[in-house]
Write a protein that holds these residues in place. Structure first.
Motif, PDB file in Angstrom:
ATOM      1  N   GLY A  98       0.754  -1.285   0.004  1.00 47.16           N
ATOM      2  CA  GLY A  98      -0.007  -0.021  -0.105  1.00 47.16           C
ATOM      3  C   GLY A  98       0.714   1.114  -0.057  1.00 47.16           C
ATOM      4  N   THR A  99       2.118   1.270  -0.082  1.00 45.03           N
ATOM      5  CA  THR A  99       2.868   2.377  -0.176  1.00 45.03           C
ATOM      6  C   THR A  99       2.972   3.238  -1.268  1.00 45.03           C
ATOM      7  N   PRO A 100       2.579   4.397  -1.128  1.00 43.40           N
ATOM      8  CA  PRO A 100       2.322   4.999  -2.683  1.00 43.40           C
ATOM      9  C   PRO A 100       3.687   5.757  -3.003  1.00 43.40           C
ATOM     10  N   SER A 101       3.824   5.875  -4.542  1.00 40.88           N
ATOM     11  CA  SER A 101       4.966   6.331  -5.199  1.00 40.88           C
ATOM     12  C   SER A 101       4.532   7.085  -6.368  1.00 40.88           C
ATOM     13  N   ARG A 102       5.107   8.077  -6.657  1.00 48.79           N
ATOM     14  CA  ARG A 102       4.868   8.861  -7.958  1.00 48.79           C
ATOM     15  C   ARG A 102       5.760   8.402  -9.159  1.00 48.79           C
ATOM     16  N   ARG A 103       5.264   8.106 -10.307  1.00 49.75           N
ATOM     17  CA  ARG A 103       6.211   7.253 -11.415  1.00 49.75           C
ATOM     18  C   ARG A 103       5.985   8.209 -12.580  1.00 49.75           C
ATOM     19  N   THR A 104       6.965   8.100 -13.310  1.00 50.19           N
ATOM     20  CA  THR A 104       6.990   8.748 -14.831  1.00 50.19           C
ATOM     21  C   THR A 104       7.736   7.650 -15.521  1.00 50.19           C
ATOM     22  N   VAL A 105       6.707   7.040 -16.767  1.00 48.36           N
ATOM     23  CA  VAL A 105       7.360   6.220 -17.507  1.00 48.36           C
ATOM     24  C   VAL A 105       6.959   6.387 -19.078  1.00 48.36           C
ATOM     25  N   GLU A 106       7.515   5.576 -19.807  1.00 45.89           N
ATOM     26  CA  GLU A 106       7.311   5.601 -21.412  1.00 45.89           C
ATOM     27  C   GLU A 106       6.265   4.420 -21.345  1.00 45.89           C
ATOM     28  N   PRO A 107       5.287   4.271 -21.437  1.00 47.77           N
ATOM     29  CA  PRO A 107       4.549   2.841 -21.633  1.00 47.77           C
ATOM     30  C   PRO A 107       4.738   2.043 -23.035  1.00 47.77           C
ATOM     31  N   HIS A 108       4.814   0.944 -22.915  1.00 46.66           N
ATOM     32  CA  HIS A 108       5.120   0.158 -24.084  1.00 46.66           C
ATOM     33  C   HIS A 108       4.034  -0.908 -24.234  1.00 46.66           C
ATOM     34  N   ARG A 109       3.465  -1.697 -23.458  1.00 47.65           N
ATOM     35  CA  ARG A 109       2.356  -2.686 -23.921  1.00 47.65           C
ATOM     36  C   ARG A 109       1.544  -2.971 -22.647  1.00 47.65           C
ATOM     37  N   LEU A 110       0.437  -3.439 -22.689  1.00 52.18           N
ATOM     38  CA  LEU A 110      -0.437  -3.921 -21.616  1.00 52.18           C
ATOM     39  C   LEU A 110      -0.486  -5.500 -21.719  1.00 52.18           C
ATOM     40  N   VAL A 111      -0.247  -6.140 -20.714  1.00 55.97           N
ATOM     41  CA  VAL A 111      -0.221  -7.566 -20.720  1.00 55.97           C
ATOM     42  C   VAL A 111      -1.410  -8.124 -19.689  1.00 55.97           C
ATOM     43  N   CYS A 112      -2.094  -8.809 -20.147  1.00 56.03           N
ATOM     44  CA  CYS A 112      -3.137  -9.759 -19.449  1.00 56.03           C
ATOM     45  C   CYS A 112      -3.082 -10.833 -18.988  1.00 56.03           C
ATOM     46  N   SER A 113      -3.103 -11.386 -17.721  1.00 52.94           N
ATOM     47  CA  SER A 113      -2.796 -12.680 -17.226  1.00 52.94           C
ATOM     48  C   SER A 113      -4.311 -13.108 -16.936  1.00 52.94           C
ATOM     49  N   GLU A 114      -4.436 -14.220 -16.412  1.00 51.32           N
ATOM     50  CA  GLU A 114      -5.694 -14.805 -16.038  1.00 51.32           C
ATOM     51  C   GLU A 114      -6.865 -13.722 -15.491  1.00 51.32           C
ATOM     52  N   ARG A 115      -6.347 -13.193 -14.423  1.00 57.48           N
ATOM     53  CA  ARG A 115      -7.157 -12.157 -13.788  1.00 57.48           C
ATOM     54  C   ARG A 115      -6.674 -10.783 -13.356  1.00 57.48           C
TER      55      ARG A 115
ATOM     56  N   TRP B 107      -4.219  -7.205 -15.086  1.00 53.58           N
ATOM     57  CA  TRP B 107      -3.685  -6.495 -16.115  1.00 53.58           C
ATOM     58  C   TRP B 107      -2.179  -5.951 -15.421  1.00 53.58           C
ATOM     59  N   TYR B 108      -1.088  -5.965 -16.519  1.00 53.36           N
ATOM     60  CA  TYR B 108      -0.094  -5.361 -16.136  1.00 53.36           C
ATOM     61  C   TYR B 108       0.548  -4.415 -17.263  1.00 53.36           C
ATOM     62  N   LEU B 109       1.482  -3.252 -16.725  1.00 58.15           N
ATOM     63  CA  LEU B 109       1.826  -2.485 -17.707  1.00 58.15           C
ATOM     64  C   LEU B 109       3.062  -2.739 -17.831  1.00 58.15           C
ATOM     65  N   VAL B 110       3.873  -2.960 -19.183  1.00 59.23           N
ATOM     66  CA  VAL B 110       5.293  -2.894 -19.214  1.00 59.23           C
ATOM     67  C   VAL B 110       5.781  -1.534 -19.651  1.00 59.23           C
ATOM     68  N   ALA B 111       6.727  -0.895 -19.183  1.00 58.95           N
ATOM     69  CA  ALA B 111       7.020   0.542 -19.285  1.00 58.95           C
ATOM     70  C   ALA B 111       8.533   0.584 -18.889  1.00 58.95           C
ATOM     71  N   TRP B 112       8.982   1.633 -19.394  1.00 59.86           N
ATOM     72  CA  TRP B 112      10.504   2.114 -19.086  1.00 59.86           C
ATOM     73  C   TRP B 112      10.249   3.113 -17.870  1.00 59.86           C
ATOM     74  N   ASP B 113      10.864   2.991 -16.997  1.00 63.00           N
ATOM     75  CA  ASP B 113      10.739   3.973 -15.777  1.00 63.00           C
ATOM     76  C   ASP B 113      11.830   4.855 -15.862  1.00 63.00           C
TER      77      ASP B 113
ATOM     78  N   PRO C  35      12.042  -3.364 -26.845  1.00 59.10           N
ATOM     79  CA  PRO C  35      11.230  -3.967 -25.777  1.00 59.10           C
ATOM     80  C   PRO C  35      12.387  -4.950 -24.731  1.00 59.10           C
ATOM     81  N   PRO C  36      12.091  -5.201 -23.667  1.00 57.62           N
ATOM     82  CA  PRO C  36      12.951  -5.980 -22.886  1.00 57.62           C
ATOM     83  C   PRO C  36      12.827  -7.332 -23.211  1.00 57.62           C
TER      84      PRO C  36
END
Length: 346
Positions: A166-183, A185-191, A220-221
């Motif tokens: 639950g610890t918050p943080s501020r991020r600035t990223v270069e978003p690349h792709r959204l990836v969906c698993s079973e239930r 969603w994940y964002l792959v991005a360059w931080d 991409p990685p």
């Protein structure tokens, strides 16, 4: 050169695939002159497609939302039905169609009139899905479509992120792709601040506009981003890593194990290798024992010893409870021990 009707469809597809195009870029893609592009844009407008144009060297063409749905596509009721279906599929992480649903929803909402957006939002707000199994992580479809747009347009994303505790943080990223698993969603991005690739759970992301500027997409990685995310959430995120050989074919293991269990590699016709992670070796013992397969420990050697320790502890507990493992006639305990990479199995 493309015939006029085919060229108009190609032009419309390009306008839907990118937020804004310069006239020169469109002319180059279509193999025509900028003057022909201007005439084709006028034809699209006559057909009811809302194409906006901005003058000047930094200007270009953009498909906007109009007062009417473009003809030959969907009427109002059909548009609402499709949008609701896409939002449901996107929000619930339905296997195989989730990511496609987000892309389609992003295109549809780009031209959906405001009156229909309100109908779709109201229907989603007052609909409660009944699902089997545990409820999936809550993901706002509006956040998904916003991230999809930023990935598509190569614009920087600013957001607040909550870690697992639950610890918050501020991020600035270069978003690349959204990836969906079973239930999930994940964002792959360059931080940008950490100067490295990162994977973020979308249900923990709260966008903080304004976004931008645009950026040049990076390599991409990994070629297989689904495998990359699976390895990240199942292995790289943990302090202890292990490799175990499962004594079942790869297809059977892949069918029964979720992506969060680890990554699988083929190892002959009747076995496969699982690479996984856990906070520590004690948790790793529980993890591999709960897989439901016989296995061999490949690495680390400390995991084999941890399994032996757990086995002995269980044997003593059974003995105190009045039970025991199988014994020979002379009373020796025949409870098998774990085999390591040299060959034996549980």
């Amino acid at each position: 050169m493309l015939e006029t009707s085919a060229r108009l469809l190609r032009l419309l597809s390009l306008l839907q695939a990118h937020r804004e195009w310069s006239g020169a870029d469109l002319a180059d893609r279509l193999g025509v002159t900028p003057r022909t592009v201007r005439r084709d844009v006028d034809r699209l407008r006559e057909l009811g497609y809302p194409v906006n144009a901005s003058p000047g060297t930094g200007g270009g063409y953009q498909l906007g939302a109009g007062a009417e749905l473009p003809p030959l596509l969907l009427d109002d009721d059909e548009a609402v039905a499709v949008a609701v279906g896409l939002r449901t599929a996107a929000g619930q992480g339905i296997d195989g169609i989730g990511e496609t649903s987000v892309r389609a929803l992003a295109k549809l909402e780009q031209v959906l009139p405001g009156r229909l957006r309100r109908r779709v939002s109201a229907l989603n707000a007052f609909t409660v899905p009944m699902l089997r199994g545990p409820a999936p992580s809550t993901v706002d479809p509006a956040v998904l479509t916003e991230l999809a747009h930023l990935c598509r347009d190569a614009e920087r994303l600013r957001f607040e992120y909550r870690d697992h505790d639950g610890t918050p943080s501020r991020r600035t990223v270069e978003p690349h792709r959204l990836v969906c698993s079973e239930r999930r969603w994940y964002l792959v991005a360059w931080d940008v601040d950490r100067d490295d690739w990162r994977t973020f759970r979308v249900d923990r992301v709260t966008p903080k506009p304004p976004h931008g500027p645009r950026f040049a997409p990076r390599t991409p990685p990994a070629d297989d981003l689904a495998a990359y995310v699976s390895a990240g959430i199942s292995t790289r995120a943990y302090a202890s890593h292990a490799a175990v050989r499962l004594l079942v074919p790869l297809a059977e293991a892949a069918e029964r194990l979720p992506a969060s269990a680890g990554t699988l590699e083929p190892d002959g016709p009747g076995a496969c290798v699982l690479r996984t992670g856990a906070p520590n070796l004690d948790v790793m013992v529980i993890h591999v024992m709960m897989l439901g397969f016989e296995f061999e420990v490949l690495e680390p050697a400390e995991l084999t010893e941890a399994i032996r320790t757990a086995r002995d502890r269980l044997a003593r507990s059974l003995a105190r409870a009045g039970g025991s493992g199988p014994r020979t006639r002379d009373g020796a305990d025949r409870t098998p021990g774990p085999r390591n990479g040299s060959g034996a199995a549980w």
